[in-house]
Design an enzyme around this catalytic site. Structure first.
Site, PDB file in Angstrom:
ATOM      1  NE  ARG A  56     -14.273  -2.348   1.622  1.00  0.00           N
ATOM      2  CZ  ARG A  56     -13.190  -2.558   2.352  1.00  0.00           C
ATOM      3  NH1 ARG A  56     -13.276  -2.603   3.669  1.00  0.00           N
ATOM      4  NH2 ARG A  56     -12.010  -2.709   1.771  1.00  0.00           N
ATOM      5  CG  HIS A  69     -73.683  26.525   8.643  1.00  0.00           C
ATOM      6  ND1 HIS A  69     -73.194  25.480   7.912  1.00  0.00           N
ATOM      7  CD2 HIS A  69     -73.603  26.130   9.955  1.00  0.00           C
ATOM      8  CE1 HIS A  69     -72.821  24.497   8.715  1.00  0.00           C
ATOM      9  NE2 HIS A  69     -73.066  24.861   9.961  1.00  0.00           N
ATOM     10  CD  GLU A  81      -1.022  -0.977   6.153  1.00  0.00           C
ATOM     11  OE1 GLU A  81      -0.906  -1.846   7.033  1.00  0.00           O
ATOM     12  OE2 GLU A  81      -1.990  -0.199   6.089  1.00  0.00           O
ATOM     13  CG  ASP A 112     -64.189  35.000  18.482  1.00  0.00           C
ATOM     14  OD1 ASP A 112     -63.015  34.567  18.591  1.00  0.00           O
ATOM     15  OD2 ASP A 112     -64.900  35.313  19.459  1.00  0.00           O
ATOM     16  CG  ASN A 132      -2.739  -4.794   4.793  1.00  0.00           C
ATOM     17  OD1 ASN A 132      -2.536  -4.759   5.995  1.00  0.00           O
ATOM     18  ND2 ASN A 132      -3.322  -3.807   4.132  1.00  0.00           N
ATOM     19  CE  LYS A 184     -69.679  27.453  11.756  1.00  0.00           C
ATOM     20  NZ  LYS A 184     -70.160  26.560  10.712  1.00  0.00           N
ATOM     21  CG  ASP A 218     -70.556  21.397   9.828  1.00  0.00           C
ATOM     22  OD1 ASP A 218     -70.109  20.736  10.783  1.00  0.00           O
ATOM     23  OD2 ASP A 218     -71.335  22.346   9.964  1.00  0.00           O
ATOM     24  CD  GLU A 260      -9.117  -3.565  -0.497  1.00  0.00           C
ATOM     25  OE1 GLU A 260      -8.019  -3.070  -0.197  1.00  0.00           O
ATOM     26  OE2 GLU A 260      -9.980  -3.910   0.354  1.00  0.00           O
ATOM     27  CB  THR A 268     -65.453  24.319  18.029  1.00  0.00           C
ATOM     28  OG1 THR A 268     -66.447  23.304  17.985  1.00  0.00           O
ATOM     29  CG2 THR A 268     -64.137  23.720  18.485  1.00  0.00           C
ATOM     30  CG  HIS A 280     -75.612  21.959  12.544  1.00  0.00           C
ATOM     31  ND1 HIS A 280     -74.745  20.904  12.396  1.00  0.00           N
ATOM     32  CD2 HIS A 280     -74.855  23.080  12.423  1.00  0.00           C
ATOM     33  CE1 HIS A 280     -73.512  21.367  12.217  1.00  0.00           C
ATOM     34  NE2 HIS A 280     -73.558  22.687  12.220  1.00  0.00           N
ATOM     35  CD  GLU A 320      -2.992  -1.174   2.158  1.00  0.00           C
ATOM     36  OE1 GLU A 320      -3.300  -0.052   2.601  1.00  0.00           O
ATOM     37  OE2 GLU A 320      -3.637  -2.199   2.398  1.00  0.00           O
TER      38      GLU A 320
END
Length: 1195
Positions: free
Chosen positions: A383, A789, A330, A696, A332, A759, A590, A338, A924, A791, A317
């Protein structure tokens, strides 16, 4: 052995002499191998003193050479694939650590002798560079596949190798003349050469025992970590120190040498792409290496090998600096990870050459002369590891749930644990599979690698594949000009694109359904419809008796065009000038909020959206967003409300979309800084919203003003709302009189609103009251569009809408017939057909209403598991004034609290609670306050008088306390005293608009924080969702991480417990359909709380582990670190190898408290603060998960 006995297998002789007569003995696989190889040499049995992929690699070549193979394995590796690939396998190192077992030299040799082994191959790592082991092998009379012990000793020790290189004239990097035992011994070298330096393990490789040090303050700790790692990995903690070269290339040469001194090279490899000194990607041959440098390196590699009498395979290497100078680092003395890329470019089986040389063959006998060795094309190896690059390459552990590998021309895989069901432990290297590709050019090979990586599907553990994609597509890699610190120097590589893992996450959800049933809150039982919903056909108005209308594309004609082309004012003017009455369909908001607890999923609107664009083309709007749908989408349906808006907008481009918005509260239930409301409104318009119905809950004008201004500035149509309560036709109702409403309308009109909304949330508006109220407003404001609106809780809403229309209303709210009535809106069919007989027609055809109704009839049956027990009209609403949506929700909540049998009492207490609050407008979130108050009174058996008497001592619900503090705003007529004072006591009171004094939000900062926490998929609308509902958003993101995007899942599969054998077809994107079948649900795993659910996906069976929430098994759970600065958690999964502190000890910030190891990589955990140790909750040997508490520091 002769060369003839060692040549590669020849199959022809085997087939030529194969007996075919009846009764011929059946040969074993061993005899067939040897006959195929054409030899019967004396060395026939090989043991691999290693594990994983390299063991399998050697076994394969050994089998081709007709050899019998023996594997060794540690206890932790008893399920590893290499054990099964050998002819025999034996456990080694019983009672030893996972790594120590493979370092047990005497035990390995004992196994070899007991089982007649002729040869031992050490692989790489472990004992491959241990001269003592090689010596013991040879002393036992066994051939060692590698260099002689003397050569290993001289080259495996890097300090000796440096000395040798200098002796033969090969350049080396300046370094210490010999090994360094203590960090003080390195001072003289550092004084001469300075920083940076690199500390290296003398006896190892693979990046372990290496540390780069750039300044004196880091030197001592780095030295200790390097020596500790070296000793742990190689049994020898000796290190040496070298001058560190910045941005060098790492070039290595593959050499082969026989026992007679003949040495050749197999060309070079570029191993520059590294992380922590471990190679990640390798290329052969090296790109952009000057030919003269290449030849010099090749020649010096051979020179070094010959100088020590090298035998077998090895790697020399070198480092090459930026100006082309090279330095030996070095040799090896072993096979390299590899080596595969060299095999691909030369066609030479290096492992076969190793074995045959160890058996006595010469290079000439093997036909391996330097002249005969040629290279062709390029090869690349990646790898693939079980590491998470986004978390500093933290090793991941766990069970591989899905493993689908690559293949095809020019692709080679070397793996061990590459299969579904494999358990990845923290004990060994994180390598999962080596992918090697070859091509005629570097670019061809690079593209082939990308293709191969795309083909992989690995689930259950994280891998570095996303990182490899970024690496392979980076300009530097494409040009072939990488260097050893390229990864560390290039943060851009970490902008990862993660795999969505959609299928496996979807299976996790279906598996949980199969084991635990639906977890959707509010669901009672199974859906009422299990079949696929039929999509209706619309009649073609131009040819009623001909083919149906083509609805494959959306209708383009509608009222929205005016908004887009001319703006809100022109739209309002056109609505007022319309000769009839327009409708708003509430089915998409709704209606299902009132009847089905807001649980309608986007997919069931999408399925009818294009048909709706045609059938309701003349509608004023579709109410489809805001209100409770925003948080419920995330909280219970696990959907993004913004995706709903964007998706439906594309499918319905012609009809205006309307949202219910709570003034200064946006779509939340609390107060926000003003810039949050402006930001929300702007994003809503950008994503497809047209009309803001701004209200609101207390009719508090200051709250409304903010919402009105935000809607107008965003470019939306502002429909400001008067919330209706009381009865303007009843002279006994003296608080909310006709004059009150007219005065309030005056305030709204003064703000420049586009449309006025009335509403009536509870359905209190009677026909006579509608005539009076709408008539009075119309008289005062003849040009103002009015939208009403109500219900149908009491059953009079249809009559009231007709009265409102007759009195001058421009728009009335209705719901498709099968989603109308009771607490919902009046029937679309009834209202439209009644108006058709007047001069106030809606422009909506009866036939189209019936066609849509066919669809929604099926949908309501599908969602019947969310129906409240509301079976008939209830005129008592005129007493309790409960809003329609709350009526059904409160009934459900009461049953959940064990108060279901006291529904009549709750309604009574609702009246009293309203009186205690001062008779407020109930919408709400104010209606929730009254509802909570009522349930509180029923639960505690309190009368109105009891509350007044004991208010100072009662623990009221937080919503009630916050209301009286003023967090919702100021109610008309003020708060009742002294009740307010008694309830809030010392808590602060707010007497103006709650959000007026709040600091503006920093959206960029919030986005950055969310991205850090959840990932880079976070976008601007996610920030808005988080601002409105922080906790809900975080829980939603956690759900997505676990189960993925379930919006693709049809509702019948989303809510229903799947049946065994049931086949589901689920389209996850265009052209991609998963065919899923539940195969079986396994038993509870012994000692755990999980079951394996077996599910077939596109013909492939997968085991999905699912926690059985009904299983009562006691399990040990480690304490997790908290967010406190002194709470120190494990940074990764792994094993504690050293605890450096004890309770009561003083520590400084930065002191190491313990050392953790994962995949043989050690990591020191430092104190984040100074102080003293309060608790130490771990000890050496403990296995930890990321985030587990290590120590607590009091600072």
């Amino acid at each position: 052995m002769t060369s003839a006995t060692l040549h590669p297998p020849r199959l022809a002789p085997m087939f030529a002499t194969s007996p075919s007569a009846p009764g011929t003995p059946v040969h074993s696989i061993q005899t067939m191998r040897r006959k195929a190889a054409g030899h019967g040499g004396p060395l026939t049995k090989i043991l691999v003193a290693n594990r994983g992929e390299i063991a399998i690699r050697v076994f394969r070549t050994a089998h081709e050479l007709a050899m019998h193979t023996v594997a060794i394995y540690s206890y932790e590796d008893r399920m590893n694939a290499h054990r099964q690939k050998a002819d025999e396998a034996y456990q080694v190192g019983k009672g030893m650590t996972p790594v120590g077992a493979y370092l047990a030299q005497d035990d390995i040799i004992r196994i070899a002798l007991e089982h007649g082994v002729d040869m031992i191959h050490p692989g790489y790592g472990f004992l491959s560079e241990n001269a003592e082991f090689a010596r013991k092998v040879e002393q036992a009379g066994i051939a060692f596949v590698g260099p002689s012990p003397e050569v290993i000793d001289s080259l495996g020790d890097k300090t000796k190798a440096r000395t040798l290189a200098m002796k033969v004239g090969v350049p080396v990097v300046p370094g210490t003349p010999g090994p360094v035992k203590t960090y003080q011994d390195g001072d003289s070298f550092i004084k001469e050469h300075g920083f940076p330096v690199i500390i290296k393990a003398a006896m190892g490789g693979g990046g372990r025992g290496m540390r780069v040090v750039r300044e004196q303050s880091q030197f001592k700790d780095a030295f200790e970590r390097a020596t500790s790692e070296a000793k742990s990995a190689f049994g020898d903690g000796t290190v040496f120190i070298e001058r560190f070269l910045d941005r060098p290339r790492h070039i290595e040469v593959q050499i082969l040498a026989d026992g007679q001194g003949n040495t050749i090279h197999l060309f070079e490899r570029d191993c520059s792409v590294q992380r922590r000194h471990q190679k990640v990607v390798e290329v052969a041959p090296a790109m952009n290496l000057p030919e003269e440098v290449r030849q010099a390196i090749l020649n010096d590699a051979i020179k070094l090998a010959k100088s020590v009498g090298y035998r077998n395979a090895g790697t020399a290497e070198f480092l090459v600096d930026q100006v082309g100078r090279y330095y030996f680092i070095e040799i090896n003395p072993r096979i390299q990870v590899e080596h595969t890329i060299t095999e691909e470019i030369t066609g030479i089986d290096i492992v076969a050459a190793q074995i045959q040389i160890a058996a006595g063959a010469t290079l000439a006998q093997l036909g391996l002369t330097q002249e005969a060795v040629t290279k062709r094309g390029f090869a690349i190896q990646c790898r693939v590891t079980t590491e998470d690059a986004s978390q500093s390459f933290q090793p991941d552990t766990g069970k591989i749930e899905v493993y689908r590998s690559a293949g095809g021309n020019g692709v080679r895989l070397d793996a061990s644990s590459g299969f579904a069901g494999a358990q990845i432990t923290p004990h060994y290297d994180s390598l999962l599979v080596k992918v090697t590709v070859s091509g005629t050019t570097y670019e061809v090979a690079r593209r082939k690698m990308l293709r191969a990586l795309v083909e992989f599907r690995i689930r259950g553990v994280k891998t570095n594949i996303p990182f490899l994609f970024r690496l392979l597509t980076h300009d530097v890699f494409i040009a072939g000009k990488t260097w050893t610190t390229f990864i560390d120097d290039t943060p851009d590589l970490f902008r990862l694109v993660q795999s969505q893992n959609r299928a496996q996450k979807l299976l996790a959800y279906l598996g949980d359904l199969a084991v635990n049933g639906s977890s959707i809150k509010g669901q009672m039982g199974e859906p009422g419809l299990k079949d696929e919903i039929v999509i209706p056909k619309l009649q073609n108005p131009a040819d009623p008796d001909g083919p149906p209308l083509d609805t494959s594309v959306p209708c383009e004609k509608g009222w929205r065009n005016i908004i887009v082309e001319k703006g809100p004012e022109a739209f309002a003017k056109a609505v007022r000038e319309y000769p009839g009455v327009l409708i708003m369909d509430t089915t998409w908001r709704d209606a299902h909020q009132s009847l089905l607890a807001t649980r309608l999923r986007t997919t069931d609107m999408v399925n009818i959206a294009k048909e709706t664009s045609w059938a309701l083309a003349n509608a004023y709007s579709l109410e489809m967003w805001g209100g409770a749908t925003f948080d419920v989408a995330m909280r219970f349906l696990y959907e993004d409300p913004w995706d709903r808006l964007r998706t439906l907008r594309k499918l319905v481009p012609n009809i205006p979309f309307q949202a219910l918005v709570r003034g200064a509260n946006g779509v939340g239930y609390t107060s926000y800084p003003d810039n949050a409301i402006y930001d929300f409104s702007k994003k809503a318009v950008e994503n497809g919203l047209d009309i803001f119905r701004v209200f609101d809950s207390l009719n508090y004008f200051e709250n409304l003003k903010l919402g009105i201004d935000a809607a107008k500035k965003a470019g939306g149509v502002c429909e400001a709302v008067v919330c209706y309560s009381g009865d303007v036709a009843n002279p006994k109702k003296t608080k909310y009189t006709l004059q009150y409403y007219l005065d309030f309308v005056d305030q709204l009109v003064s703000e420049g609103i586009h449309v006025l909304g009335i509403k009536d949330m509870a359905g209190l508006l009677k026909p006579q009251s509608a005539t009076m109220l709408i008539g009075a407003i119309r008289k005062k404001y003849p040009d103002l569009p009015i939208h009403v609106h109500s219900h149908d809780t009491a059953g009079i809403a249809t009559a009231s809408m007709l009265a409102a229309a007759a009195a001058g209303a421009d728009v009335v709210d209705v719901a498709i017939d099968s989603m109308s009535g009771l607490t919902s809106q009046p029937s679309m069919g009834a209202v439209c057909m009644a108006l058709e007989q007047t001069e106030l027609g809606t422009g909506i055809r009866y036939a189209d209403i019936q066609a849509l109704n066919l669809y929604w009839t099926q949908v309501r049956l599908l969602y019947s598991c969310f129906e409240a027990n509301v079976r008939a009209s209830d005129s008592s609403v005129f007493d309790h004034e409960m809003p329609g949506g709350q009526y059904t929700n409160l009934m459900f909540q009461a049953s959940q609290l064990g108060l279901g049998t006291q529904w009549t009492e709750i309604k009574k207490k609702y009246i009293e609670a309203n009186e205690l609050c001062g008779d407020v407008i109930k919408v709400t979130p104010s209606s929730k306050v009254v509802g909570d108050f009522a349930q509180f009174m029923v639960s505690n058996k309190l009368s109105k008088a009891d509350v007044i008497k004991n208010a100072e001592n009662l623990d009221f619900p937080s919503s009630v306390v916050e209301f009286f503090q003023g967090y919702l705003g100021q109610p008309y007529g003020g708060f009742p005293e002294p009740l307010r004072t008694h309830i809030i006591r010392s808590k602060p009171r707010i007497d103006g608009r709650p959000g007026a004094g709040m600091e503006p939000l920093d959206f960029k900062k919030i986005k950055s924080e969310l991205r850090s926490k959840f990932g880079k998929h976070i976008v601007d609308t996610d920030v808005t969702s988080y601002v409105m509902y922080p906790k809900v958003f975080e829980e939603y993101q956690g759900f997505l991480e676990k189960y993925g995007d379930l919006s693709v899942l049809p509702t019948r599969y989303f809510l229903s417990k799947p049946e065994v054998g049931e086949e589901m077809h689920i389209s996850i994107e265009k052209g991609k359909t998963l065919i899923i079948r539940l195969m079986a649900v396994g038993p509870v795993v012994e000692g755990k709380t999980t079951r394996d659910v077996w599910i077939e996906v596109n013909g492939e069976v997968r085991a999905v582990p699912v926690e059985d929430k009904n299983s009562a098994v006691e399990t040990f759970t480690r304490e997790k670190a908290s967010s406190e600065p002194g709470s120190v958690g494990a940074p990764m999964s792994g094993v504690v190898v050293e605890v450096r502190v004890k309770e009561g000890q003083e520590v400084k910030k930065g002191d190491v408290v313990c050392v953790q190891s994962a995949m043989k990589m050690e990591s020191a955990v430092s104190a984040p603060v100074s102080g003293h140790i309060k608790r130490v909750v771990v000890q050496e040997g403990d296995s930890l998960s990321q985030g587990d508490l290590l120590v607590e520091i009091v600072h």
